[in-house]
Design an enzyme around this catalytic site. Sequence first.
Site, short mmCIF file in Angstrom:
data_model
loop_
_atom_site.label_atom_id
_atom_site.label_comp_id
_atom_site.label_asym_id
_atom_site.label_seq_id
_atom_site.Cartn_x
_atom_site.Cartn_y
_atom_site.Cartn_z
N SER A 156 0.83 -1.20 0.00
CA SER A 156 0.00 0.00 0.00
C SER A 156 0.86 1.25 0.00
O SER A 156 1.64 1.48 -0.91
CB SER A 156 -0.97 -0.03 1.18
OG SER A 156 -1.88 1.04 1.13
N ASP A 168 -3.79 6.23 -3.12
CA ASP A 168 -2.64 5.70 -2.40
C ASP A 168 -1.92 4.68 -3.28
O ASP A 168 -2.26 4.49 -4.45
CB ASP A 168 -3.05 5.12 -1.05
CG ASP A 168 -3.94 3.89 -1.16
OD1 ASP A 168 -4.46 3.62 -2.25
OD2 ASP A 168 -4.10 3.18 -0.14
N ASP A 199 -1.61 1.40 -3.63
CA ASP A 199 -2.30 0.30 -4.31
C ASP A 199 -3.66 0.73 -4.84
O ASP A 199 -4.43 -0.09 -5.31
CB ASP A 199 -2.43 -0.92 -3.40
CG ASP A 199 -3.20 -0.64 -2.11
OD1 ASP A 199 -3.26 0.53 -1.70
OD2 ASP A 199 -3.72 -1.60 -1.51
N ASP A 227 -6.49 1.65 -3.67
CA ASP A 227 -7.80 1.26 -3.16
C ASP A 227 -8.44 2.37 -2.34
O ASP A 227 -9.62 2.30 -2.02
CB ASP A 227 -7.72 -0.03 -2.34
CG ASP A 227 -6.83 0.09 -1.11
OD1 ASP A 227 -6.07 1.07 -0.99
OD2 ASP A 227 -6.87 -0.83 -0.26
#
Length: 482
Positions: free
Chosen positions: A104, A256, A258, A260
């Site tokens: 992340s 962010d 990743d 999501d």
Amino acid sequence: MPTPQLADFVKAYDVRGLVPDQLNVDVAWALGAAFARVVVQAEGATGVVIGHDMRPSSPELSRAFAAGVTAHGLDATLIGLCSTDGLYYASGALDLPGAMFTASHNPAQYNGIKLCRSGARPVGQDSGLADVRDLAQELLDTGTSAGPSGATPGTVVERDLLGDYAAFLRGLVDLSGGRPLKVVVDAGNGMGGHTVPAVLGTGAGLPELPLEVVPLYFELDGTFPNHEANPLEPENLRDLQAAVVEHGADIGLAFDGDADRCFVVDERGEPVSPSAVTALVATREIAREVAAGTKASDVAVVYNVISSAGVPEIIAEQGARGVRTRVGHSFIKGEMARADAVFGGEHSAHYYFRDFWFADTGMLAAMHVLAALGEQDEPLSRLTAAYSRYAASGEINSTVTDAAAATEVVRAWAATQGVEVDMLDGLTVTHAGTGDADDRMWWLNLRASNTEPLLRLNVEAADVATMERVRDDVLALVRGEG
């Protein structure tokens, strides 16, 4: 290199460790083998879908995980570069358990794994992750690097699902009929640089939308050369805020690492709180359900204990049912499934949709905001003002030696304030107020970190002065200064 101790970096909801000292190809293989036995075979699935982010270590680690899976006779579908919600899409659409290799927003030296059951159902400590960890540790400790004797290895196939993911999201929110919008997007060198051109542009071969996208840091680079891909930190929004003003844009979006989570900036360069986004999207989803023939009172929306008080108020004003839950995606997802909720939102800019297998997708939330903005002529600041009712402190961390004792001090102070107290997730104190200038509404939540000696404080009030007074009083108590 000594055998890594998985308990050090297999967290409550995912795996997040340093490469290669903690997370390396041997560990990835063991985790893949353990996941195959504990989760995949147990639920009768035939394989696993595996995706990864742009970190340099991600391709190698994901293939090692796939080898652990296929050693147990199961198939592995590699979808390559994707966002975490792209992996959730694949798990839902293919009805397969999934593994997403990403850390992340963590710095470049980290990587990690987010696991899910088929249909994007979560895997956490209480739903299989602890068992996966323990079995993987046993495999590492015994030096096991092969599947069961006599097992026929599964196959590995590669599949590109980016276009399917983009088309699925466009089928949920129609952006084709709105007014033209200029949109600045800061991908932070993360996976938004891969997904935004496909979903909001023509990169996946879909028709052009009335959106002019101004890209910031779309180059995939897991070393994050421009800023951390964590929009929750204000300093990581500054480039986006400046670019929105410079380009005269209608809206700014920040993803962010990743991709999501999605954060929103208005045309003035001012951040829009995730609670306001939650309330806006909730209103749209409730209206859609009602238009389809569902009674408003049968529509549920989930929010957590530190969402703005405006969120349940607005849900109730739409005639729907607000469901309050603890902070954390496993609690949100679990409560959404139990309540068959159409939508759920968190203060951290995670947004969950029933139509997306109850999983979180920042891209779909962003599309709802774009649609709401494009369907009327007001600027975003005016549109979101109706959803931003109160003054909030944001989350403030304090290092403490005894979190329970500090919380008890605040509880004793609260007992003198004419308040309601609940302990759903930490200590929540609510003062209804009379509405007089010297007695306005306020509430606070004080939660202990699960991993650090920290107390996290959130305060919200009817006005800034009240919020600041309560915030300062409680911080003084927590930090032993009052």
